[in-house]
Scaffold this motif. Structure first.
Motif, PDB file in Angstrom:
ATOM      1  N   GLY A 284       0.786  -1.227   0.000  1.00 30.91           N
ATOM      2  CA  GLY A 284       0.000   0.000   0.000  1.00 30.91           C
ATOM      3  C   GLY A 284       0.821   1.282   0.000  1.00 30.91           C
ATOM      4  N   TRP A 285       2.113   1.184   0.214  1.00 28.18           N
ATOM      5  CA  TRP A 285       2.950   2.376   0.213  1.00 28.18           C
ATOM      6  C   TRP A 285       3.227   2.883  -1.188  1.00 28.18           C
ATOM      7  CZ3 TRP A 285       7.358   2.421   4.403  1.00 28.18           C
ATOM      8  CH2 TRP A 285       6.785   2.208   5.665  1.00 28.18           C
ATOM      9  N   LYS A 286       3.168   1.998  -2.155  1.00 25.43           N
ATOM     10  CA  LYS A 286       3.349   2.368  -3.571  1.00 25.43           C
ATOM     11  C   LYS A 286       4.658   3.124  -3.817  1.00 25.43           C
ATOM     12  CE  LYS A 286       0.975   1.556  -6.415  1.00 25.43           C
ATOM     13  NZ  LYS A 286       1.024   0.328  -7.271  1.00 25.43           N
ATOM     14  N   VAL A 287       5.756   2.477  -3.444  1.00 26.82           N
ATOM     15  CA  VAL A 287       7.083   3.005  -3.759  1.00 26.82           C
ATOM     16  C   VAL A 287       7.786   1.987  -4.656  1.00 26.82           C
ATOM     17  CG1 VAL A 287       9.345   3.696  -2.877  1.00 26.82           C
ATOM     18  CG2 VAL A 287       7.263   4.312  -1.617  1.00 26.82           C
ATOM     19  N   GLY A 288       8.120   2.400  -5.860  1.00 25.79           N
ATOM     20  CA  GLY A 288       8.849   1.539  -6.784  1.00 25.79           C
ATOM     21  C   GLY A 288      10.031   2.293  -7.351  1.00 25.79           C
ATOM     22  N   TRP A 289      10.759   1.640  -8.260  1.00 25.48           N
ATOM     23  CA  TRP A 289      11.922   2.310  -8.843  1.00 25.48           C
ATOM     24  C   TRP A 289      12.317   1.661 -10.168  1.00 25.48           C
ATOM     25  CZ3 TRP A 289      12.075  -0.159  -4.062  1.00 25.48           C
ATOM     26  CH2 TRP A 289      12.618  -1.445  -4.065  1.00 25.48           C
ATOM     27  N   THR A 290      13.068   2.424 -10.930  1.00 27.29           N
ATOM     28  CA  THR A 290      13.720   1.900 -12.126  1.00 27.29           C
ATOM     29  C   THR A 290      15.222   2.105 -11.957  1.00 27.29           C
ATOM     30  OG1 THR A 290      13.579   4.016 -13.295  1.00 27.29           O
ATOM     31  CG2 THR A 290      11.780   2.453 -13.634  1.00 27.29           C
ATOM     32  N   VAL A 291      15.988   1.137 -12.450  1.00 23.38           N
ATOM     33  CA  VAL A 291      17.447   1.219 -12.447  1.00 23.38           C
ATOM     34  C   VAL A 291      17.919   0.899 -13.862  1.00 23.38           C
ATOM     35  CG1 VAL A 291      19.600   0.225 -11.552  1.00 23.38           C
ATOM     36  CG2 VAL A 291      17.634   0.537 -10.016  1.00 23.38           C
ATOM     37  N   GLY A 292      18.823   1.728 -14.387  1.00 26.43           N
ATOM     38  CA  GLY A 292      19.321   1.480 -15.734  1.00 26.43           C
ATOM     39  C   GLY A 292      20.237   2.588 -16.203  1.00 26.43           C
ATOM     40  N   PRO A 293      20.689   2.489 -17.444  1.00 22.58           N
ATOM     41  CA  PRO A 293      21.577   3.523 -17.988  1.00 22.58           C
ATOM     42  C   PRO A 293      20.825   4.834 -18.195  1.00 22.58           C
ATOM     43  CG  PRO A 293      20.931   2.002 -19.712  1.00 22.58           C
ATOM     44  CD  PRO A 293      20.413   1.425 -18.432  1.00 22.58           C
ATOM     45  N   ASN A 294      21.527   5.934 -18.069  1.00 24.77           N
ATOM     46  CA  ASN A 294      20.899   7.247 -18.220  1.00 24.77           C
ATOM     47  C   ASN A 294      20.275   7.420 -19.601  1.00 24.77           C
ATOM     48  OD1 ASN A 294      20.310   9.973 -17.340  1.00 24.77           O
ATOM     49  ND2 ASN A 294      21.875  10.620 -18.800  1.00 24.77           N
ATOM     50  N   ARG A 295      20.859   6.797 -20.633  1.00 28.47           N
ATOM     51  CA  ARG A 295      20.319   6.942 -21.990  1.00 28.47           C
ATOM     52  C   ARG A 295      18.886   6.422 -22.085  1.00 28.47           C
ATOM     53  NH1 ARG A 295      20.391   2.110 -24.989  1.00 28.47           N
ATOM     54  NH2 ARG A 295      20.186   3.307 -26.920  1.00 28.47           N
ATOM     55  N   LEU A 296      18.507   5.518 -21.189  1.00 29.43           N
ATOM     56  CA  LEU A 296      17.134   5.020 -21.139  1.00 29.43           C
ATOM     57  C   LEU A 296      16.311   5.774 -20.086  1.00 29.43           C
ATOM     58  CD1 LEU A 296      17.692   1.143 -21.410  1.00 29.43           C
ATOM     59  CD2 LEU A 296      17.265   2.790 -23.244  1.00 29.43           C
ATOM     60  N   LEU A 297      16.893   5.962 -18.906  1.00 26.37           N
ATOM     61  CA  LEU A 297      16.119   6.581 -17.827  1.00 26.37           C
ATOM     62  C   LEU A 297      15.769   8.040 -18.102  1.00 26.37           C
ATOM     63  CD1 LEU A 297      16.606   3.962 -16.296  1.00 26.37           C
ATOM     64  CD2 LEU A 297      17.120   5.323 -14.264  1.00 26.37           C
ATOM     65  N   GLN A 298      16.552   8.735 -18.934  1.00 24.76           N
ATOM     66  CA  GLN A 298      16.206  10.123 -19.218  1.00 24.76           C
ATOM     67  C   GLN A 298      14.837  10.237 -19.885  1.00 24.76           C
ATOM     68  OE1 GLN A 298      18.751  11.998 -22.149  1.00 24.76           O
ATOM     69  NE2 GLN A 298      19.139  10.069 -23.201  1.00 24.76           N
ATOM     70  N   HIS A 299      14.463   9.236 -20.671  1.00 24.19           N
ATOM     71  CA  HIS A 299      13.150   9.273 -21.333  1.00 24.19           C
ATOM     72  C   HIS A 299      12.029   8.871 -20.368  1.00 24.19           C
ATOM     73  CE1 HIS A 299      15.491   9.902 -24.882  1.00 24.19           C
ATOM     74  NE2 HIS A 299      16.077   8.727 -24.777  1.00 24.19           N
ATOM     75  N   ILE A 300      12.344   7.960 -19.455  1.00 22.06           N
ATOM     76  CA  ILE A 300      11.364   7.594 -18.427  1.00 22.06           C
ATOM     77  C   ILE A 300      11.104   8.793 -17.515  1.00 22.06           C
ATOM     78  CG2 ILE A 300      10.848   5.991 -16.558  1.00 22.06           C
ATOM     79  CD1 ILE A 300      12.737   3.997 -17.837  1.00 22.06           C
TER      80      ILE A 300
END
Length: 455
Positions: A284-300
């Motif tokens: 119920g806290w709804k905390v997630g994350w993404t991990v990856g190269p900046n070339r991908l995460l910049q678009h996320i």
């Protein structure tokens, strides 16, 4: 004070006759043009809404929805209390949009250790409103109209509609079960990809593949060999990998969770998705994350900042403290990750024995907190309906919750429309429950068995 000259607009509208195309009251005028965006067509219905409502109405025991009914660890709730009641009033306000600095810092340290690479907390990690939002951001960030996205079946049910909402075309490849030898119970490891079939799904239009290991609903933990097969195809065809690893700590029997981003050629093309809800038993806290190269995460980050923008600061602070503790205890017996896995394996084994004893043949999961069981021996209780569009397991689950008070989820919910009836004699149980909840489910099943065998 100025006075209005002449009749009001409201008075004018009320005086207009309906023959001119308006009713006597303008509020009753209805829009005739379609309002629904075309990308929502065909994905508006969701079986979870119906099953959750049924469970709330009829069930005495709910082993359907995937959330624990036991409390989270004390150290995490204590961290939340400190964050709420402490003197740091900034925790009640906005924090950094892409992740609370203490949280992204410890996540970068933690996953840097696991992946054996230096991670920048500001560019290689982004916090989301649960793994669900992370998935949505990925599809919106990477998938264009007409792009193909490979989805391995059975799959977490949001993958397909999210791909479609982004304008993409889902392409499905199933895990195919192989009967175990010597009459043993089937394992989730017995559900495997056909290498040639998987390779045939990669085309010039393929943009990404979605990997979920450990897998919901099967509990399959993909082996290193299976992941290397996927990785080789991704590299060969220059395809992205969206790796949903929310159950990464819930693996059993000494199995190893291999992170596909750690394989040769995969870091640069992989986004890892994680969840504090599954990691610390706080869905119920709804905390997630993404991990990856900046070339991908910049678009996320672009999608995130133009949709949700920001996640709850207090929850992020508490999760950061939880990860700091686990980083210090990594690999030690007192680590919550180790303790939770051991506890859930006991619950899994207990439910396996319970289901096997009554004739619902369980598929022993290697990971997650889900277990799939074959209900073929119970077909006499819930006869099939010829020519019905609804999969058998869906009708079975609805009948069971209404007549037995036990709620589960049909496996067909995790398949595309074309394949729903191929595996419609399985249902999914969640065993992340208090012992009392599992015992109550066992009592229902035992009573049901007795009723079946009584003259």
């Amino acid at each position: 004070m100025l006075r209005r000259a002449g009749p009001s607009l409201r008075h004018f509208l009320l005086e207009r006759k309906s023959g001119a195309g308006y009713s006597s009251y303008s509020g009753e005028a209805k829009m005739s043009r379609p309002v629904q965006a075309r990308r929502l067509e065909g994905i508006d219905k969701n079986i979870w809404v119906e099953l959750v409502k049924l469970a709330a109405t009829y069930s005495t025991v709910n082993l359907g929805q995937g959330f624990p009914d036991f409390p989270p660890p004390d150290f995490l709730t204590e961290a939340a209390v400190r964050a709420l009641s402490g003197e740091n009033h900034a925790l009640h306000q906005y924090t950094r949009a892409f992740g609370h600095p203490p949280l992204v810092k410890v996540l970068a340290q933690f996953f840097g250790k696991l992946l054996e690479r230096e991670l920048d907390p500001m560019t290689n990690v982004m916090v989301t409103v649960g793994a669900y939002q992370a998935l949505f951001c990925c599809f919106q960030a990477f998938v264009d109209e007409g792009d193909e996205v490979i989805i391995i079946e059975p799959f977490f049910d949001c993958y397909e509609p999210m791909v479609k909402m982004a304008g993409g075309l889902p392409v499905f490849v199933p895990l195919r079960p192989k009967a175990p030898k010597d009459g043993k119970l089937m394992s989730s490891a017995d559900w495997q990809l056909d290498p040639a079939e998987l390779a045939s799904k990669f085309t010039e239009q393929t943009k990404a593949i979605v990997l979920n290991s450990p897998n919901n609903p099967l509990g399959k933990v993909f082996s290193r060999g299976e992941l290397e097969l996927i990785a080789d195809l991704c590299v060969k065809h220059d395809v992205l990998c969206i790796s949903d690893e929310v159950y990464e700590w819930l693996v059993y029997d000494g199995k190893e969770h291999v992170r596909i981003a750690s394989l040769r050629g995969m870091w640069d093309r992989t986004v890892i998705i994680g969840s504090a809800g599954k990691t610390f038993s706080v869905t119920g806290w709804k905390v997630g994350w993404t991990v990856g190269p900046n070339r991908l995460l910049q678009h996320i980050r672009t999608v995130h900042q133009n949709s949700v923008y920001h996640c709850a600061t207090v929850a992020q602070e508490a999760v950061a403290q939880g990860f700091q503790r686990e980083l210090e205890l990594y690999g030690k017996p007192e680590s919550y990750f180790i303790q939770l896995s051991k506890e859930l394996q006991k619950k899994r084994d207990w439910l396996v024995q319970s289901l096997d004893a009554v004739g619902m043949k369980p598929i022993v999961p290697e990971g997650t907190y889900f277990l799939v069981a074959d209900i073929s021996q119970f077909k006499s209780d819930v006869p099939d309906v010829p020519d019905s569009d609804e999969p058998y397991d869906s009708r079975f689950v609805k009948w069971m919750v209404k007549n037995k008070g036990l709620a589960t989820i049909p496996l067909s919910s995790f398949y595309c429309r074309a394949h729903k009836n191929n595996y419609n004699h399985f249902i999914r149980f969640c065993f992340a429950k208090e012992d009392a909840t599992l015992k109550a489910a066992n009592d229902i099943l035992q009573k049901w068995k007795q009723e079946k065998t009584s003259p």
